[in-house]
Design an enzyme around this catalytic site. Structure first.
Site, PDB file in Angstrom:
ATOM      1  N   THR A 443       0.827  -1.203   0.000  1.00  0.00           N
ATOM      2  CA  THR A 443       0.000   0.000   0.000  1.00  0.00           C
ATOM      3  C   THR A 443       0.860   1.250   0.000  1.00  0.00           C
ATOM      4  O   THR A 443       1.999   1.236   0.502  1.00  0.00           O
ATOM      5  CB  THR A 443      -0.915   0.018   1.241  1.00  0.00           C
ATOM      6  OG1 THR A 443      -1.574   1.286   1.340  1.00  0.00           O
ATOM      7  CG2 THR A 443      -0.106  -0.194   2.519  1.00  0.00           C
ATOM      8  N   TYR A 486      -2.300   0.073  10.579  1.00  0.00           N
ATOM      9  CA  TYR A 486      -2.424  -0.523   9.244  1.00  0.00           C
ATOM     10  C   TYR A 486      -1.166  -0.280   8.422  1.00  0.00           C
ATOM     11  O   TYR A 486      -0.616  -1.213   7.809  1.00  0.00           O
ATOM     12  CB  TYR A 486      -3.644   0.055   8.528  1.00  0.00           C
ATOM     13  CG  TYR A 486      -3.720  -0.322   7.070  1.00  0.00           C
ATOM     14  CD1 TYR A 486      -4.106  -1.595   6.683  1.00  0.00           C
ATOM     15  CD2 TYR A 486      -3.396   0.603   6.073  1.00  0.00           C
ATOM     16  CE1 TYR A 486      -4.175  -1.951   5.337  1.00  0.00           C
ATOM     17  CE2 TYR A 486      -3.459   0.256   4.737  1.00  0.00           C
ATOM     18  CZ  TYR A 486      -3.842  -1.016   4.368  1.00  0.00           C
ATOM     19  OH  TYR A 486      -3.897  -1.369   3.044  1.00  0.00           O
TER      20      TYR A 486
END
Length: 669
Positions: A443, A486
Site C-alpha cells: 500500500t 495498518y
C-alpha cells in the site's frame, strides 16, 4: 433413525448485571435464526446477594423472546457437602425444592428444565464424594419426578465427555425413566480428539439411543452443547462443524456459544487456562460476527450450506497451480479470472470474512468449474494453509485486513492478519521448496501521511508545491514512514517480502498500491471509496466525507492493476526483490470532490454529502509515480478514470441494481 434437526439454538451464560448484553444477544441470536436458547439458572447465584432480582429480570426477558431451556445447577456453597458449588448438597431434597421454586416463579416462561450440567465433570459435580452416583441419582431423580408431575419436561444434563457406561448406570438406577430428554455434549475437533475419543455423531448418538431404548424408548436425544473453537482462526471449519451437528440424529441442537468469552473473564479452570475456551462463540468478544454468525444472519443454515459447499476439488498432480491468497476478494478474483480464462488451475485461499466475497468465488466457479480450487482457510493459521502451497508455480498475496479505521480499534488483529499472515505465506512457500514467485499487494500507506510535503490548496483539490512531484507523483525513492497500525503492519509485510529475496533467494516483488476500483468490488466507508460512493449514490444513501473532500488520489481500474501483477510475474527474474508503486498516476488523479461530482453526473442523482473530521494518517495528496514500473516491465494504465468509473457504474447496474430508477438509466444512456 431420527431425522436431523431442522431448528437450532445457542448456549449462552449471562452474568448478573449484563442487561444490555442480554438484550443485544437475544436480538442478534434471533436474527441468526435461532429458535432455542439454553442458559444457566445457577442455584448458587440465585441465593447470592442480588441473585433473585437478577433472575427475576432474566428469565421472563428470555422466555418472552425465545424457546428457553434453563439449566439448574451449582450447589450454593453454604448448602454443599464440600463447601463448593460442585459438591453434592447436604440435603439432597433441597435441589428438588429449588427446582420446584423455579417452576413456580418462572415456569410460565419455558416448557423444559435441565437438571444439572456435565455431572461426570469434577468442576460441575464432585463425583469423588459420590463415586457410585447414588447421591446424584437421588437428587436429580427427585427433581425430575416432581417437574414431570407438575407438567414440565425434565432434561437430564449431558455428560462430557460422553460416557455410555455412566448413561447405562443412570438407566439402571431408574433416573432415565423420569426424564423426557437426555443431553449430549460433544466438541469434535476442539475437546474431543477425532483420533482417540470421537467416532462421529451417528456412532455416539446411535450408542446413546440403544441405551435409552432399553430404559425409556420415548426419551429424546438433545445435543445440549456442541461447538468449535476458532482459536486457530479457522472460521470456515466452525461453520462446517455446525452443519455436521445440525445433521446429527438428535431432536434438538444447542450450539456453544453465541459470544466468545471476554479475555478478562476466568473460565471454570481459571483465567486463560486454555485459549480454546475463549474462541467458541459465533461472534467474537467485541460482538463482531465470525463467518458462522454472518452466514446464519444472511440466510440461516441454508446460507451456511451454500457457502460450505464451495469445497476444494482435487488438484491434479503436476498441475502447478497459481495460488491467490485473498482470491475471493476484489482484486484477487479479477486476477484469478484472468489466469483461469487462459486455462490455468488456480487455488483461491480465502476465509470469506468480508461480506459479499463468496459471490466472487461463486462467480469464478460458475465461469471456470473445477479449475477453481477454493481453499477456505485463514492465513493466520500456518498449519491450515501450508499444504496449499506445495505445488504452487506462483503466489499472489492479497489477503489482508484493509481498513485503517479497523487497525486503530484492533491493532493486534491487524498485525496478525497483515504482518504475521504474510510471514506465514512466505514460510509456506519457502518450505515447499519450489522457489515459486511471491508477488505482494502492499500500500502507499507505507510512505506515511506525507506531512512534510508543502501543499497548495485550490478550490476543489490540494496539489503539491513541488513541481516535479506535481508532474510525476511520489516515487519509490520516498523514505518509508509507517503511520497508523495498518501502515505499520502492511509495511512490515512489505519489507519481509523483499527480504525473503535477499535472505532466501525467493523470487519476490511488491506493488505499493494506490486506490484500485472496478467490477467485483464491495466498497465500504473504510475501504474502496470509489465503489462505496457509487453504491451509495445508486441506493440513494447519504455519503460521509472525512475532511474537506479536496484530498487527491490517483485511481486505477482493476483491469490495469491485473495487468501490472501479471507483468511482474512475467518479468520476475528481472524485478526480484524490488518494490514498485502502482496507481493511476498524474493523468488519473482526482480529488474526492471532483469524483463525487462525476458520480452525480453518471447516476443522475444529487448526492447528500456530510463532512466529518479528518481520519488518522490520511494523506492530503497521494499520486504514484509509476515510471519504474513502466520502464522495467512496460506497463502503463490503459483506462482513464472517467471511463473506469463509468465501467464500474455499468457493472453495478447490470449485476446488482437491475431495474434501477429511470433517472439512472437515462444517465447511463
Amino acid at each position: 433413525m431420527i431425522a436431523p434437526a431442522k431448528n437450532y439454538g445457542f448456549v449462552e451464560w449471562f452474568r448478573p448485571g449484563e442487561h444490555e448484553r442480554t438484550e443485544a444477544a437475544i436480538e442478534d441470536m434471533r436474527r441468526a435464526g435461532a429458535r432455542y436458547l439454553r442458559t444457566h439458572l445457577s442455584w448458587a447465584e440465585y441465593l447470592a446477594p442480588g441473585g433473585e432480582e437478577w433472575f427475576d429480570w432474566l428469565m421472563p426477558r428470555l422466555g418472552q423472546s425465545i424457546d428457553l431451556l434453563p439449566c439448574i445447577h451449582y450447589t450454593p456453597p453454604s448448602l454443599s457437602s464440600t463447601g463448593k458449588s460442585s459438591g453434592p448438597p447436604v440435603d439432597l431434597k433441597a435441589y428438588a425444592d429449588f427446582v420446584d421454586h423455579v417452576l413456580t416463579r418462572y415456569g410460565r416462561h419455558f416448557t423444559h428444565v435441565e437438571l444439572w450440567n456435565e455431572p461426570n465433570n469434577l468442576l460441575d459435580w464432585d463425583w469423588r464424594q459420590d463415586s457410585d452416583f447414588l447421591k446424584f441419582c437421588e437428587m436429580a431423580g427427585g427433581a425430575a419426578y416432581w417437574a414431570e408431575h407438575r407438567g414440565w419436561k425434565a432434561v437430564l444434563g449431558g455428560p462430557c465427555p460422553f460416557d455410555p457406561y455412566w448413561l447405562d448406570l443412570m438407566g439402571k438406577r431408574g433416573l432415565l425413566l423420569v426424564v423426557s430428554a437426555v443431553g449430549f455434549h460433544g466438541f469434535p475437533g476442539t475437546w474431543d480428539s477425532e483420533e482417540e475419543t470421537w467416532n462421529g455423531w451417528s456412532a455416539h448418538l446411535g450408542e446413546m439411543r440403544e441405551i435409552l431404548d432399553r430404559y425409556n424408548p420415548t426419551a429424546e436425544i438433545w445435543i445440549t452443547e456442541t461447538g468449535y473453537s476458532t482459536w486457530r482462526q479457522d472460521e470456515m471449519q466452525q461453520a462446517r462443524r455446525f452443519l455436521e451437528a445440525l445433521d446429527a440424529p438428535a431432536e434438538r441442537i444447542y450450539w456453544y456459544g453465541w459470544r466468545d468469552v471476554p479475555a478478562d473473564v476466568p473460565v471454570q479452570e481459571g483465567l486463560w487456562f486454555d485459549p480454546r475456551h475463549y474462541h467458541l462463540g459465533a461472534v467474537d468478544a467485541d460482538n463482531r460476527p465470525k463467518l458462522l454468525a454472518r452466514l446464519l444472519s444472511e440466510g440461516g443454515a441454508e446460507r451456511v450450506r451454500e457457502v460450505a459447499s464451495l469445497a476444494t476439488p482435487f488438484v491434479a498432480p503436476r498441475a502447478e497451480p497459481i495460488v491467490v491468497a485473498g482470491g475471493a476478494g476484489f482484486i484477487g478474483s479479477n486476477l484469478a479470472d484472468s489466469f483461469l480464462s487462459e486455462g490455468r488451475d488456480v487455488i483461491v485461499i480465502d476465509n470469506l470474512s468480508r461480506p459479499g466475497v463468496d459471490e466472487n468465488l461463486r462467480w469464478l466457479k460458475e465461469r471456470h468449474g473445477d479449475r477453481v480450487h477454493p481453499a477456505l482457510a485463514d492465513i493466520r493459521d500456518p498449519h491450515g494453509i501450508e499444504a496449499v502451497f506445495a505445488d504452487a508455480s506462483a503466489v499472489f498475496h492479497f489477503a489482508a485486513q484493509t481498513a485503517v479505521t479497523t487497525s486503530l480499534v484492533h491493532p493486534i488483529e491487524d498485525f496478525d492478519v497483515n504482518a504475521r499472515g504474510a510471514l506465514n505465506v512466505l514460510e509456506a512457500v519457502r518450505k515447499a521448496g519450489r522457489n515459486a514467485a511471491v508477488i505482494f499487494a502492499s500500500t502507499n500507506k507505507v510512505y506515511g501521511n506525507l506531512a512534510d510535503l508543502e501543499m497548495v490548496e485550490l478550490a476543489e483539490k490540494y496539489i503539491p508545491g513541488d513541481e516535479k512531484i506535481r508532474a510525476l507523483g511520489i516515487d519509490e525513492a520516498r523514505p518509508l514512514d509507517f503511520c497508523t497500525p495498518y501502515g505499520c503492519s502492511k509495511g512490515v509485510a512489505d519489507q519481509y517480502v523483499l527480504d525473503y529475496a535477499k535472505s532466501y533467494g525467493l523470487p519476490t516483488a511488491v506493488l505499493r498500491m494506490s486506490c484500485i476500483y472496478g467490477p467485483r468490488q464491495f466498497g465500504t466507508e473504510d475501504q474502496g471509496w470509489v465503489a462505496h460512493f457509487l453504491i451509495s449514490a445508486l441506493e440513494g444513501k447519504p455519503i460521509s466525507v472525512y475532511g474537506d473532500g479536496k484530498q487527491v488520489r490517483d485511481i486505477l481500474h482493476v483491469q490495469d492493476a491485473v495487468a501490472a501483477y501479471r507483468a511482474l510475474l512475467t518479468n520476475i527474474d528481472a524485478v526480484k526483490g524490488r518494490a514498485f508503486n502502482l496507481g493511476g498516476g498524474p493523468h488519473n488523479s482526482v480529488s474526492v470532490q471532483i469524483a463525487l461530482r462525476e458520480i452525480e453526473r453518471l447516476t443522475g442523482t444529487t448526492l447528500e454529502i456530510t463532512h466529518g473530521d479528518w481520519r488518522s494518517g490520511d494523506q492530503l495528496y497521494f499520486v504514484a509515480d509509476t515510471g519504474r514500473l513502466r520502464r522495467d516491465v512496460g506497463w502503463k494504465p490503459a483506462i482513464s478514470w472517467r471511463d473506469g468509473i463509468r465501467d464500474l457504474r455499468d457493472w453495478l447496474i447490470d449485476n446488482r441494481y437491475a431495474g434501477l430508477a429511470p433517472q439512472v438509466e437515462r444517465a447511463r444512456a
